[in-house]
Design a protein around this motif. Structure first.
Motif, mmCIF file in Angstrom:
data_model
loop_
_atom_site.group_PDB
_atom_site.id
_atom_site.type_symbol
_atom_site.label_atom_id
_atom_site.label_comp_id
_atom_site.label_asym_id
_atom_site.label_seq_id
_atom_site.Cartn_x
_atom_site.Cartn_y
_atom_site.Cartn_z
ATOM 1 N N ILE A 90 -18.161 5.158 -0.518
ATOM 2 C CA ILE A 90 -17.926 6.092 0.911
ATOM 3 C C ILE A 90 -15.983 5.416 0.886
ATOM 4 O O ILE A 90 -15.382 4.887 1.250
ATOM 5 C CB ILE A 90 -18.050 4.960 2.077
ATOM 6 N N ASN A 91 -15.560 7.176 0.867
ATOM 7 C CA ASN A 91 -13.944 6.858 1.758
ATOM 8 C C ASN A 91 -13.939 6.763 3.137
ATOM 9 O O ASN A 91 -14.304 7.193 3.970
ATOM 10 C CB ASN A 91 -13.586 8.320 1.168
ATOM 11 N N ILE A 92 -12.532 5.850 3.830
ATOM 12 C CA ILE A 92 -12.183 5.101 5.027
ATOM 13 C C ILE A 92 -11.150 6.194 5.236
ATOM 14 O O ILE A 92 -9.646 6.468 4.683
ATOM 15 C CB ILE A 92 -12.452 3.944 4.685
ATOM 16 N N TYR A 93 -11.195 6.869 6.802
ATOM 17 C CA TYR A 93 -10.089 7.734 7.273
ATOM 18 C C TYR A 93 -9.460 6.946 8.826
ATOM 19 O O TYR A 93 -10.198 6.115 8.888
ATOM 20 C CB TYR A 93 -10.945 9.033 7.230
ATOM 21 N N THR A 94 -8.812 7.164 8.577
ATOM 22 C CA THR A 94 -8.072 7.046 10.118
ATOM 23 C C THR A 94 -8.380 7.399 11.208
ATOM 24 O O THR A 94 -8.187 8.928 10.982
ATOM 25 C CB THR A 94 -6.509 5.619 9.907
ATOM 26 N N HIS A 95 -7.887 7.673 12.300
ATOM 27 C CA HIS A 95 -8.366 8.245 13.539
ATOM 28 C C HIS A 95 -7.445 8.339 14.385
ATOM 29 O O HIS A 95 -7.246 6.368 14.336
ATOM 30 C CB HIS A 95 -9.134 9.205 14.050
ATOM 31 N N GLY A 96 -6.441 9.013 15.714
ATOM 32 C CA GLY A 96 -5.789 8.582 16.509
ATOM 33 C C GLY A 96 -4.866 7.104 15.829
ATOM 34 O O GLY A 96 -4.222 6.944 14.832
ATOM 35 N N GLU A 97 -4.966 6.518 16.439
ATOM 36 C CA GLU A 97 -3.536 5.096 16.948
ATOM 37 C C GLU A 97 -4.031 4.185 15.377
ATOM 38 O O GLU A 97 -3.370 2.724 14.698
ATOM 39 C CB GLU A 97 -4.448 3.879 17.945
ATOM 40 N N MET A 98 -5.219 4.154 14.419
ATOM 41 C CA MET A 98 -5.174 3.668 13.654
ATOM 42 C C MET A 98 -4.800 3.987 12.460
ATOM 43 O O MET A 98 -4.454 3.714 11.618
ATOM 44 C CB MET A 98 -7.166 3.720 12.955
ATOM 45 N N LEU A 99 -3.893 4.935 12.442
ATOM 46 C CA LEU A 99 -2.952 5.649 10.967
ATOM 47 C C LEU A 99 -1.884 4.372 10.841
ATOM 48 O O LEU A 99 -1.972 4.463 9.249
ATOM 49 C CB LEU A 99 -1.975 6.846 11.975
ATOM 50 N N PRO A 100 -0.868 3.454 11.790
ATOM 51 C CA PRO A 100 -0.549 3.225 10.984
ATOM 52 C C PRO A 100 -1.175 1.914 10.164
ATOM 53 O O PRO A 100 0.243 1.085 9.150
ATOM 54 C CB PRO A 100 0.435 2.343 11.515
ATOM 55 N N ALA A 101 -2.127 1.879 10.515
ATOM 56 C CA ALA A 101 -3.131 1.246 9.345
ATOM 57 C C ALA A 101 -2.441 1.412 8.086
ATOM 58 O O ALA A 101 -2.716 0.553 7.272
ATOM 59 C CB ALA A 101 -4.256 0.464 9.398
ATOM 60 N N HIS A 102 -2.157 2.266 7.297
ATOM 61 C CA HIS A 102 -2.230 2.395 6.041
ATOM 62 C C HIS A 102 -0.740 2.133 5.512
ATOM 63 O O HIS A 102 -0.483 2.224 3.844
ATOM 64 C CB HIS A 102 -2.365 4.253 5.842
ATOM 65 N N GLY A 103 0.012 1.104 6.592
ATOM 66 C CA GLY A 103 1.297 0.796 5.786
ATOM 67 C C GLY A 103 0.969 -0.174 5.234
ATOM 68 O O GLY A 103 1.630 -1.543 4.538
ATOM 69 N N TYR A 104 -0.427 -1.739 5.932
ATOM 70 C CA TYR A 104 -0.491 -2.187 5.296
ATOM 71 C C TYR A 104 -1.027 -3.267 4.266
ATOM 72 O O TYR A 104 -1.642 -2.423 3.617
ATOM 73 C CB TYR A 104 -1.642 -3.284 6.522
ATOM 74 N N PRO A 105 -0.208 -3.552 3.540
ATOM 75 C CA PRO A 105 -0.459 -4.343 2.049
ATOM 76 C C PRO A 105 -1.747 -4.601 2.577
ATOM 77 O O PRO A 105 -2.681 -4.593 0.358
ATOM 78 C CB PRO A 105 0.281 -5.453 1.718
ATOM 79 N N GLU A 106 -2.314 -6.184 2.382
ATOM 80 C CA GLU A 106 -3.480 -5.828 2.672
ATOM 81 C C GLU A 106 -4.793 -5.207 2.816
ATOM 82 O O GLU A 106 -6.314 -5.453 3.027
ATOM 83 C CB GLU A 106 -3.563 -6.975 3.668
ATOM 84 N N LEU A 107 -4.541 -3.817 3.497
ATOM 85 C CA LEU A 107 -5.751 -2.663 4.121
ATOM 86 C C LEU A 107 -5.334 -1.264 2.931
ATOM 87 O O LEU A 107 -6.032 -1.296 2.434
ATOM 88 C CB LEU A 107 -5.275 -2.383 5.326
ATOM 89 N N LYS A 108 -4.459 -1.469 2.205
ATOM 90 C CA LYS A 108 -4.091 -0.433 1.631
ATOM 91 C C LYS A 108 -4.099 -0.554 0.343
ATOM 92 O O LYS A 108 -3.965 0.127 -0.750
ATOM 93 C CB LYS A 108 -2.175 -0.089 2.000
#
Ligand code: FSO
Ligand code: SF4
Length: 538
Positions: free
Chosen positions: A256-274
């Protein structure tokens, strides 16, 4: 019902029949009753502290959650408010039993009705207009304080979820609500209290920054695809990074691929999430476009916080709420318990093929920006960067919000645009280029990351040996809900002047209070991008 806490309030004065957001009169009355009950708990906690008695941290944590649940676009489910009101009263009574002093009649002695209908009737007696106050300007400031406290509560809850708490923040939440039932303060005292709310919010945002970066690392500049990868999909919206992290863990290796919507976009920048290879990209834009965007998403959708919109029937079966979020008829899952979301995603078609819709960049938190501070300062000194604009805040459905798109499009090529919160979706995919390698559009994160922008402004002022108001920096703000109110109060507490605010000014400010802000802070409503740019850049 009477509610005027957000920017889209009916006729610019107040929702009194049905919320423009979809809040029913019943839910509005229940939320008012919850705030009334919390005022009683606040009175008990403030009295306990004055008597030198401990107020448990768990009480503060609960208080923040309960208040957060009354913020715009969080919870629309009447059934959730009865238990919250009961627990508030139970917490209050537990504290009251330890007190020497007798609590005053009112919120501290209120007995909740036994059923939902009774609670709704009680709520109708305890709205914003029933708070004791005859002076319209003080009433305006009392309401401003309540809305600012709701914003603090949201940030405090996010921080507490990741283990960062300060009892002083909870103490201010208690005292703030309790103070709205006092009548011994003058207008000057109330201005002071409202500014104090901004100060406490700054501390709360500092806690949240430590919580997010402590748990997931400092965001780093990151390229985020806007298209899709063939396969099953889950879309995550809202602001809660812990929910996202738990979902990433629970979906690892499941295709399953996880996508962000709205205010979740900046989550892609966190090393422990990306670091998760199936944390793929960003889908869609801001919260008010859910109807169109969610209906077209071929997987499950998880709402972790505000802003939820009334789900359309076409995707009501695919959308899940968690934490404080609620919509009647939408399946609610406990935080971290995402099995049903995963099952739904696996049963849905997913994206049939890879699609390329370009990319955007995020991850310019204070650490990343400070890392290139030397280059930025040199570029300013060499005249290559003329001005910085912080174009930040919330998005919404009003057509007047095109101002922000146009403003960014028209900002001259020797200016840098810093942005944060969901207002950025008006321009987040514009290709503005760079100035000597420094991107002209820097996404600093969610509204929850406003602390980053403040840190950068303070650091720049230090580097140039001037005050923040003397920097070549202008704040062009869009507000929508109560977190934005709290941030605005923080900026006022810091003495920031010349902010431009839109798309409309808060309905809860009286003309006198507005005049005070204009006279002391030169705060202005937005006009047109051309006029504002001309006024700012001379
Ligand atoms: Fe937007 Fe909604 Fe983040 Fe707000 S999603 S409007 S300020 O709740 O929280 O920016
Ligand atoms: Fe109206 Fe906003 Fe209140 Fe909803 S939150 S009822 S739209 S003022």
């Amino acid at each position: 019902m009477f509610c005027y806490q957000c920017e889209q309030t009916a006729k610019g004065t107040g929702c009194d029949k049905l919320g423009v957001c979809g809040k029913t009169p019943e839910v509005s009355d229940l939320q008012d009753l919850l705030v009334y009950a919390l005022t009683g708990l606040g009175q008990a906690a403030t009295t306990a502290a004055a008597e030198g008695k401990d107020v448990p941290l768990t009480t503060g944590r609960f208080f923040a959650k309960a208040l957060f649940s009354t913020l715009t676009n969080v919870n629309f489910d009447a059934a959730d408010f009865g238990p919250l009101i009961e627990k508030t009263v139970a917490e209050r009574d537990a504290l009251a039993a330890t007190l020497t002093a007798k609590l005053p009649e009112g919120p501290a002695t209120f007995v909740p009705a036994a059923d939902l209908d009774g609670l709704i009737k009680q709520g109708a007696q305890h709205g914003l207009k029933d708070i004791p106050e005859t002076d319209p300007d003080i009433r305006s400031l009392k309401h401003t304080l309540i809305f600012g406290l709701k914003g603090i509560a949201a940030y405090a809850d996010h921080a507490a979820i990741l283990g960062q708490e300060d009892p002083a923040v909870y103490a201010f939440l208690y005292k703030g609500l309790a103070d709205t039932f006092t009548t011994d303060k003058n207008l000057g005292d109330w201005v002071g209290l409202v500014l104090k709310c901004g100060e406490v919010n700054l501390r709360t945002m500092e806690l949240l920054d430590a919580a997010n970066t402590g748990a997931y690392g400092n965001p780093v500049p990151t390229v985020v695809p806007l298209g899709a990868r063939a396969g099953k999909a889950i879309l995550v919206s809202g602001h809660d990074l812990k929910d996202l992290k738990d979902l990433l863990e629970q979906t690892a290796g499941k295709g399953i691929n996880i996508y962000t919507h709205g205010e979740m976009l900046p989550a892609h920048g966190y090393p422990e999430l990306k670091k998760y290879p199936h944390f793929y990209g960003h889908y869609g834009t801001a919260w008010q476009n859910q109807h169109k965007e969610f209906a077209a998403f071929p997987g499950a959708i998880l709402m972790t916080t505000n802003c939820i919109q009334k789900p359309a029937a076409s995707y009501l079966g695919n959308i899940f709420t968690t934490g404080l979020v609620g919509w009647p008829g939408a399946t609610h899952v406990k935080n971290g318990d995402f099995g049903p979301v995963i099952e739904k995603a696996l049963a849905m078609p997913g994206f049939p093929e890879d699609t390329d819709k370009g990319t955007v960049m995020t991850g310019f938190g204070h650490n990343a920006v400070m890392g290139v501070a030397g280059a930025v300062i040199d570029a300013v000194k060499a005249g290559k960067i003329r001005h910085f604009f912080l174009v930040a805040g919330c998005d919404g459905a009003k057509p007047g919000r095109n101002y922000y798109t146009e403003f960014v499009e028209k900002a001259p090529a020797d200016t840098i645009v810093l942005t944060l919160a969901c207002g950025k979706f008006r321009f987040f995919d514009k290709k503005l280029g760079d100035i000597g390698g420094i991107p002209r559009l820097l996404d600093m994160g969610q509204c929850n990351d406003a602390y980053s922008a403040i840190q950068v402004a303070v650091a720049l002022a230090k580097a140039f040996d001037c005050g923040v108001n003397e920097l070549p920096l202008s704040m062009i703000l869009s507000w929508y809900e109560q977190k934005a109110v709290a941030i605005l109060l923080t900026l006022l507490h810091l003495g920031i002047k010349n902010m431009r605010l839109g798309p409309t000014l808060p309905a809860f400010l009286t003309p006198n209070v507005l005049n005070f802000l204009v006279e002391n802070y030169d705060i202005k409503p937005i006009s047109t991008p051309d006029e504002d740019l001309k006024a700012i850049l001379g």
